[in-house]
Design a protein around this motif. Sequence first.
Motif, PDB file in Angstrom:
ATOM      1  N   LEU A 189     -38.455  47.589 -18.368  1.00 32.30           N
ATOM      2  CA  LEU A 189     -38.161  46.987 -19.667  1.00 32.30           C
ATOM      3  C   LEU A 189     -37.076  45.921 -19.591  1.00 32.30           C
ATOM      4  O   LEU A 189     -36.779  45.250 -20.585  1.00 32.30           O
ATOM      5  CB  LEU A 189     -37.750  48.079 -20.662  1.00 32.30           C
ATOM      6  CG  LEU A 189     -38.855  49.081 -21.031  1.00 32.30           C
ATOM      7  CD1 LEU A 189     -38.331  50.127 -21.993  1.00 32.30           C
ATOM      8  CD2 LEU A 189     -40.061  48.348 -21.631  1.00 32.30           C
ATOM      9  N   ILE A 190     -36.478  45.747 -18.407  1.00 37.72           N
ATOM     10  CA  ILE A 190     -35.541  44.643 -18.206  1.00 37.72           C
ATOM     11  C   ILE A 190     -36.299  43.314 -18.198  1.00 37.72           C
ATOM     12  O   ILE A 190     -35.764  42.270 -18.591  1.00 37.72           O
ATOM     13  CB  ILE A 190     -34.788  44.819 -16.869  1.00 37.72           C
ATOM     14  CG1 ILE A 190     -33.944  46.104 -16.896  1.00 37.72           C
ATOM     15  CG2 ILE A 190     -33.917  43.610 -16.565  1.00 37.72           C
ATOM     16  CD1 ILE A 190     -32.846  46.109 -17.920  1.00 37.72           C
ATOM     17  N   GLU A 191     -37.550  43.345 -17.773  1.00 35.17           N
ATOM     18  CA  GLU A 191     -38.297  42.105 -17.601  1.00 35.17           C
ATOM     19  C   GLU A 191     -38.541  41.340 -18.912  1.00 35.17           C
ATOM     20  O   GLU A 191     -38.404  40.114 -18.924  1.00 35.17           O
ATOM     21  CB  GLU A 191     -39.605  42.377 -16.857  1.00 35.17           C
ATOM     22  CG  GLU A 191     -39.365  42.897 -15.458  1.00 35.17           C
ATOM     23  CD  GLU A 191     -40.519  42.668 -14.507  1.00 35.17           C
ATOM     24  OE1 GLU A 191     -41.495  41.995 -14.895  1.00 35.17           O
ATOM     25  OE2 GLU A 191     -40.434  43.170 -13.370  1.00 35.17           O
ATOM     26  N   PRO A 192     -38.932  42.004 -20.011  1.00 32.38           N
ATOM     27  CA  PRO A 192     -39.092  41.216 -21.238  1.00 32.38           C
ATOM     28  C   PRO A 192     -37.796  40.586 -21.738  1.00 32.38           C
ATOM     29  O   PRO A 192     -37.839  39.569 -22.434  1.00 32.38           O
ATOM     30  CB  PRO A 192     -39.638  42.234 -22.250  1.00 32.38           C
ATOM     31  CG  PRO A 192     -39.340  43.571 -21.691  1.00 32.38           C
ATOM     32  CD  PRO A 192     -39.379  43.387 -20.198  1.00 32.38           C
ATOM     33  N   VAL A 193     -36.646  41.168 -21.374  1.00 34.04           N
ATOM     34  CA  VAL A 193     -35.376  40.533 -21.723  1.00 34.04           C
ATOM     35  C   VAL A 193     -35.261  39.192 -21.006  1.00 34.04           C
ATOM     36  O   VAL A 193     -34.946  38.156 -21.611  1.00 34.04           O
ATOM     37  CB  VAL A 193     -34.182  41.446 -21.357  1.00 34.04           C
ATOM     38  CG1 VAL A 193     -32.867  40.739 -21.653  1.00 34.04           C
ATOM     39  CG2 VAL A 193     -34.272  42.764 -22.102  1.00 34.04           C
ATOM     40  N   GLY A 194     -35.552  39.213 -19.700  1.00 32.73           N
ATOM     41  CA  GLY A 194     -35.536  37.966 -18.946  1.00 32.73           C
ATOM     42  C   GLY A 194     -36.593  36.999 -19.437  1.00 32.73           C
ATOM     43  O   GLY A 194     -36.354  35.787 -19.518  1.00 32.73           O
ATOM     44  N   GLY A 195     -37.771  37.528 -19.784  1.00 28.83           N
ATOM     45  CA  GLY A 195     -38.835  36.675 -20.284  1.00 28.83           C
ATOM     46  C   GLY A 195     -38.462  35.983 -21.576  1.00 28.83           C
ATOM     47  O   GLY A 195     -38.710  34.784 -21.753  1.00 28.83           O
ATOM     48  N   PHE A 196     -37.856  36.729 -22.495  1.00 27.53           N
ATOM     49  CA  PHE A 196     -37.441  36.162 -23.784  1.00 27.53           C
ATOM     50  C   PHE A 196     -36.384  35.077 -23.587  1.00 27.53           C
ATOM     51  O   PHE A 196     -36.461  33.999 -24.196  1.00 27.53           O
ATOM     52  CB  PHE A 196     -36.898  37.271 -24.688  1.00 27.53           C
ATOM     53  CG  PHE A 196     -36.319  36.765 -25.988  1.00 27.53           C
ATOM     54  CD1 PHE A 196     -37.149  36.390 -27.031  1.00 27.53           C
ATOM     55  CD2 PHE A 196     -34.941  36.647 -26.143  1.00 27.53           C
ATOM     56  CE1 PHE A 196     -36.615  35.918 -28.222  1.00 27.53           C
ATOM     57  CE2 PHE A 196     -34.402  36.177 -27.327  1.00 27.53           C
ATOM     58  CZ  PHE A 196     -35.246  35.803 -28.373  1.00 27.53           C
ATOM     59  N   LEU A 197     -35.399  35.348 -22.749  1.00 31.32           N
ATOM     60  CA  LEU A 197     -34.341  34.364 -22.521  1.00 31.32           C
ATOM     61  C   LEU A 197     -34.891  33.102 -21.861  1.00 31.32           C
ATOM     62  O   LEU A 197     -34.510  31.977 -22.210  1.00 31.32           O
ATOM     63  CB  LEU A 197     -33.239  34.978 -21.657  1.00 31.32           C
ATOM     64  CG  LEU A 197     -32.436  36.108 -22.297  1.00 31.32           C
ATOM     65  CD1 LEU A 197     -31.434  36.683 -21.296  1.00 31.32           C
ATOM     66  CD2 LEU A 197     -31.707  35.600 -23.537  1.00 31.32           C
TER      67      LEU A 197
END
Length: 260
Positions: A189-197
Amino acid sequence: MNWQLIGLATGASAAAGLATAAGALPVFVVRTISEKLQNSFLGFAAGVMLAASFFSLILPGLEVALERTGSLSLSGAIVAAAILLGAGTLHLVNRAAPHEHFITGPTDRAVRSRLSRIWLFVIAISLHNFPEGLAVGVSFGGPEIEKGWTTAFGIGLQNVPEGLAVAVALVSVGYGRVFAFLVALLTGLIEPVGGFLGISAVSVASSLLPWGLGFAGGAMIWVVSSEIIPETHREGNQGVATEALMVGLAVMMFLDWTFG
Protein backbone atom coordinates in the motif's frame (compact mmCIF):
# COMPACT_ATOMS: atom_id res chain seq x y z
CA MET A 1 -5.17 19.36 -12.79
CA ASN A 2 -6.47 16.21 -14.48
CA TRP A 3 -8.21 14.42 -11.61
CA GLN A 4 -9.35 11.56 -13.85
CA LEU A 5 -5.76 10.82 -14.85
CA ILE A 6 -4.60 11.16 -11.24
CA GLY A 7 -7.25 8.69 -10.11
CA LEU A 8 -6.33 6.30 -12.91
CA ALA A 9 -2.61 6.39 -12.11
CA THR A 10 -3.19 6.07 -8.36
CA GLY A 11 -5.53 3.13 -8.90
CA ALA A 12 -3.04 1.41 -11.19
CA SER A 13 -0.23 1.84 -8.67
CA ALA A 14 -2.53 0.51 -5.94
CA ALA A 15 -3.30 -2.57 -8.04
CA ALA A 16 0.43 -3.12 -8.57
CA GLY A 17 1.00 -2.77 -4.84
CA LEU A 18 -1.78 -5.21 -3.96
CA ALA A 19 0.01 -7.82 -6.06
CA THR A 20 2.43 -8.00 -3.13
CA ALA A 21 -0.39 -9.24 -0.91
CA ALA A 22 -1.55 -11.66 -3.61
CA GLY A 23 1.94 -13.10 -3.77
CA ALA A 24 1.99 -13.48 0.02
CA LEU A 25 -1.15 -15.65 0.10
CA PRO A 26 0.76 -18.97 -0.21
CA VAL A 27 2.40 -18.20 3.14
CA PHE A 28 -0.68 -19.81 4.73
CA VAL A 29 0.36 -23.19 3.27
CA VAL A 30 4.10 -22.80 2.64
CA ARG A 31 6.38 -22.71 5.64
CA THR A 32 9.71 -22.00 3.98
CA ILE A 33 11.25 -21.36 0.59
CA SER A 34 14.88 -22.03 -0.24
CA GLU A 35 17.46 -19.27 -0.26
CA LYS A 36 18.05 -19.96 -3.94
CA LEU A 37 14.38 -19.53 -4.80
CA GLN A 38 14.15 -16.36 -2.74
CA ASN A 39 17.14 -14.93 -4.58
CA SER A 40 15.51 -15.92 -7.87
CA PHE A 41 12.41 -13.96 -6.93
CA LEU A 42 14.48 -10.90 -6.06
CA GLY A 43 16.55 -11.27 -9.23
CA PHE A 44 13.39 -11.38 -11.35
CA ALA A 45 12.15 -8.24 -9.60
CA ALA A 46 15.47 -6.52 -10.32
CA GLY A 47 15.21 -7.35 -14.02
CA VAL A 48 11.68 -5.98 -14.28
CA MET A 49 12.70 -2.79 -12.48
CA LEU A 50 15.74 -2.25 -14.71
CA ALA A 51 13.75 -2.69 -17.91
CA ALA A 52 10.93 -0.48 -16.64
CA SER A 53 13.44 2.19 -15.66
CA PHE A 54 14.79 2.47 -19.19
CA PHE A 55 11.93 1.53 -21.50
CA SER A 56 9.04 3.07 -19.57
CA LEU A 57 10.73 6.02 -17.86
CA ILE A 58 14.12 7.18 -19.10
CA LEU A 59 13.58 6.78 -22.86
CA PRO A 60 10.13 8.48 -22.76
CA GLY A 61 11.69 11.18 -20.61
CA LEU A 62 14.32 11.82 -23.26
CA GLU A 63 11.65 11.98 -25.96
CA VAL A 64 9.57 14.50 -24.00
CA ALA A 65 12.60 16.62 -23.14
CA LEU A 66 13.75 16.64 -26.77
CA GLU A 67 10.29 17.63 -27.98
CA ARG A 68 10.15 20.54 -25.55
CA THR A 69 13.72 21.81 -25.84
CA GLY A 70 14.56 20.92 -29.45
CA SER A 71 18.11 20.16 -28.32
CA LEU A 72 19.70 16.72 -28.05
CA SER A 73 22.35 17.90 -25.60
CA LEU A 74 19.95 19.86 -23.38
CA SER A 75 17.35 17.08 -23.27
CA GLY A 76 20.06 14.57 -22.43
CA ALA A 77 21.41 16.81 -19.69
CA ILE A 78 17.95 17.28 -18.16
CA VAL A 79 17.20 13.57 -17.94
CA ALA A 80 20.73 12.73 -16.79
CA ALA A 81 20.41 15.26 -13.98
CA ALA A 82 16.99 13.85 -13.06
CA ILE A 83 18.40 10.30 -12.93
CA LEU A 84 21.20 11.39 -10.60
CA LEU A 85 18.74 13.37 -8.48
CA GLY A 86 16.50 10.33 -8.09
CA ALA A 87 19.40 8.05 -7.19
CA GLY A 88 20.85 10.63 -4.81
CA THR A 89 17.53 11.09 -3.04
CA LEU A 90 17.13 7.35 -2.47
CA HIS A 91 20.71 7.20 -1.23
CA LEU A 92 20.03 9.88 1.38
CA VAL A 93 16.75 8.27 2.44
CA ASN A 94 18.47 4.90 2.72
CA ARG A 95 21.16 6.35 4.97
CA ALA A 96 18.66 8.18 7.17
CA ALA A 97 16.09 5.41 7.60
CA PRO A 98 16.99 2.45 9.83
CA HIS A 99 16.21 -0.77 8.02
CA GLU A 100 17.20 -4.40 7.80
CA HIS A 101 18.18 -6.50 4.83
CA PHE A 102 16.93 -10.07 4.58
CA ILE A 103 20.38 -11.60 4.24
CA THR A 104 22.95 -9.08 5.47
CA GLY A 105 21.10 -8.07 8.63
CA PRO A 106 20.57 -4.63 10.17
CA THR A 107 22.45 -1.58 8.96
CA ASP A 108 24.76 0.30 11.30
CA ARG A 109 22.09 2.93 11.86
CA ALA A 110 19.44 0.42 12.89
CA VAL A 111 18.72 0.75 16.63
CA ARG A 112 17.13 -2.46 17.87
CA SER A 113 16.15 -0.92 21.23
CA ARG A 114 13.86 1.58 19.48
CA LEU A 115 12.50 -0.32 16.54
CA SER A 116 11.46 -3.93 16.54
CA ARG A 117 12.87 -6.18 13.87
CA ILE A 118 9.57 -6.34 12.03
CA TRP A 119 9.51 -2.59 11.50
CA LEU A 120 13.06 -2.68 10.21
CA PHE A 121 11.82 -5.14 7.60
CA VAL A 122 8.85 -2.93 6.81
CA ILE A 123 11.05 0.13 6.28
CA ALA A 124 13.38 -1.82 3.98
CA ILE A 125 10.51 -3.07 1.84
CA SER A 126 8.94 0.38 1.77
CA LEU A 127 12.22 1.81 0.46
CA HIS A 128 11.86 -0.60 -2.45
CA ASN A 129 8.16 -0.11 -3.09
CA PHE A 130 7.85 3.67 -2.96
CA PRO A 131 10.00 4.26 -6.09
CA GLU A 132 7.98 1.59 -7.88
CA GLY A 133 4.73 3.41 -7.14
CA LEU A 134 6.34 6.70 -8.14
CA ALA A 135 7.39 5.14 -11.44
CA VAL A 136 3.87 3.94 -12.18
CA GLY A 137 2.36 7.33 -11.39
CA VAL A 138 4.84 9.33 -13.45
CA SER A 139 4.61 6.95 -16.41
CA PHE A 140 0.89 7.74 -16.71
CA GLY A 141 1.85 11.37 -17.27
CA GLY A 142 3.97 10.53 -20.30
CA PRO A 143 3.03 10.97 -23.97
CA GLU A 144 1.69 7.40 -24.18
CA ILE A 145 -0.70 6.35 -21.44
CA GLU A 146 -0.20 2.72 -22.50
CA LYS A 147 3.25 2.87 -20.93
CA GLY A 148 1.56 3.58 -17.61
CA TRP A 149 -0.46 0.38 -17.84
CA THR A 150 2.59 -1.59 -18.97
CA THR A 151 4.66 -0.27 -16.09
CA ALA A 152 1.90 -1.03 -13.59
CA PHE A 153 1.54 -4.58 -14.92
CA GLY A 154 5.29 -5.18 -14.88
CA ILE A 155 5.70 -3.83 -11.35
CA GLY A 156 2.71 -5.87 -10.20
CA LEU A 157 4.18 -8.98 -11.81
CA GLN A 158 7.45 -8.68 -9.93
CA ASN A 159 5.60 -7.82 -6.70
CA VAL A 160 4.01 -11.29 -6.63
CA PRO A 161 7.20 -13.28 -5.92
CA GLU A 162 8.50 -10.42 -3.79
CA GLY A 163 5.40 -10.62 -1.59
CA LEU A 164 5.90 -14.35 -1.07
CA ALA A 165 9.59 -13.89 -0.28
CA VAL A 166 8.78 -11.18 2.26
CA ALA A 167 6.02 -13.14 3.99
CA VAL A 168 8.00 -16.38 4.18
CA ALA A 169 11.05 -14.53 5.49
CA LEU A 170 8.95 -13.08 8.32
CA VAL A 171 7.40 -16.45 9.17
CA SER A 172 10.85 -18.03 9.20
CA VAL A 173 11.99 -15.70 11.99
CA GLY A 174 8.99 -16.43 14.17
CA TYR A 175 6.14 -14.14 13.12
CA GLY A 176 2.63 -15.49 12.58
CA ARG A 177 1.30 -16.17 9.10
CA VAL A 178 -1.56 -13.69 9.36
CA PHE A 179 0.77 -11.00 10.61
CA ALA A 180 3.29 -11.73 7.83
CA PHE A 181 0.52 -11.45 5.23
CA LEU A 182 -0.71 -8.17 6.68
CA VAL A 183 2.81 -6.74 6.62
CA ALA A 184 3.14 -7.69 2.94
CA LEU A 185 -0.20 -5.99 2.30
CA LEU A 186 0.92 -2.89 4.21
CA THR A 187 4.15 -2.56 2.26
CA GLY A 188 2.23 -2.89 -1.00
CA LEU A 189 0.00 0.00 0.00
CA ILE A 190 3.06 2.27 -0.05
CA GLU A 191 2.96 2.14 -3.84
CA PRO A 192 -0.26 4.13 -4.42
CA VAL A 193 1.22 6.87 -2.22
CA GLY A 194 4.17 7.10 -4.58
CA GLY A 195 1.85 6.82 -7.56
CA PHE A 196 -0.34 9.69 -6.37
CA LEU A 197 2.63 11.96 -5.67
CA GLY A 198 4.22 11.16 -9.03
CA ILE A 199 1.20 11.78 -11.23
CA SER A 200 0.17 14.83 -9.19
CA ALA A 201 3.57 16.48 -9.63
CA VAL A 202 3.66 16.06 -13.41
CA SER A 203 -0.01 17.04 -13.71
CA VAL A 204 0.42 20.29 -11.80
CA ALA A 205 3.51 21.29 -13.79
CA SER A 206 3.83 19.55 -17.15
CA SER A 207 7.36 20.93 -17.46
CA LEU A 208 8.32 18.53 -14.65
CA LEU A 209 7.45 15.47 -16.74
CA PRO A 210 10.95 14.69 -18.11
CA TRP A 211 12.35 15.41 -14.65
CA GLY A 212 9.79 13.12 -13.03
CA LEU A 213 10.39 10.30 -15.50
CA GLY A 214 14.17 10.51 -15.06
CA PHE A 215 13.87 10.85 -11.27
CA ALA A 216 11.72 7.71 -10.98
CA GLY A 217 14.04 5.79 -13.29
CA GLY A 218 17.13 6.80 -11.33
CA ALA A 219 15.47 5.90 -8.02
CA MET A 220 14.57 2.41 -9.24
CA ILE A 221 18.03 1.78 -10.72
CA TRP A 222 19.58 2.81 -7.39
CA VAL A 223 17.37 0.33 -5.52
CA VAL A 224 18.36 -2.47 -7.90
CA SER A 225 22.09 -1.75 -7.71
CA SER A 226 22.39 -0.86 -4.04
CA GLU A 227 19.80 -3.14 -2.45
CA ILE A 228 18.53 -6.03 -4.54
CA ILE A 229 21.57 -7.28 -6.50
CA PRO A 230 23.94 -7.29 -3.49
CA GLU A 231 21.31 -9.22 -1.50
CA THR A 232 21.07 -11.95 -4.15
CA HIS A 233 24.85 -12.37 -4.53
CA ARG A 234 25.88 -12.97 -0.94
CA GLU A 235 24.96 -16.63 -0.50
CA GLY A 236 26.54 -18.10 -3.63
CA ASN A 237 23.33 -17.87 -5.67
CA GLN A 238 24.51 -15.14 -8.02
CA GLY A 239 24.19 -17.48 -11.01
CA VAL A 240 20.48 -18.23 -10.60
CA ALA A 241 19.80 -14.66 -9.48
CA THR A 242 21.42 -13.29 -12.64
CA GLU A 243 19.45 -15.71 -14.81
CA ALA A 244 16.22 -14.61 -13.11
CA LEU A 245 17.21 -10.96 -13.60
CA MET A 246 17.65 -11.54 -17.33
CA VAL A 247 14.24 -13.25 -17.53
CA GLY A 248 12.60 -10.38 -15.67
CA LEU A 249 14.29 -7.82 -17.92
CA ALA A 250 13.25 -9.69 -21.08
CA VAL A 251 9.65 -10.07 -19.88
CA MET A 252 9.34 -6.37 -19.07
CA MET A 253 10.98 -5.36 -22.35
CA PHE A 254 8.52 -7.58 -24.25
CA LEU A 255 5.56 -6.11 -22.38
CA ASP A 256 6.67 -2.55 -23.00
CA TRP A 257 7.43 -3.12 -26.68
CA THR A 258 4.22 -5.05 -27.32
CA PHE A 259 1.72 -3.06 -25.27
CA GLY A 260 3.49 0.22 -24.56
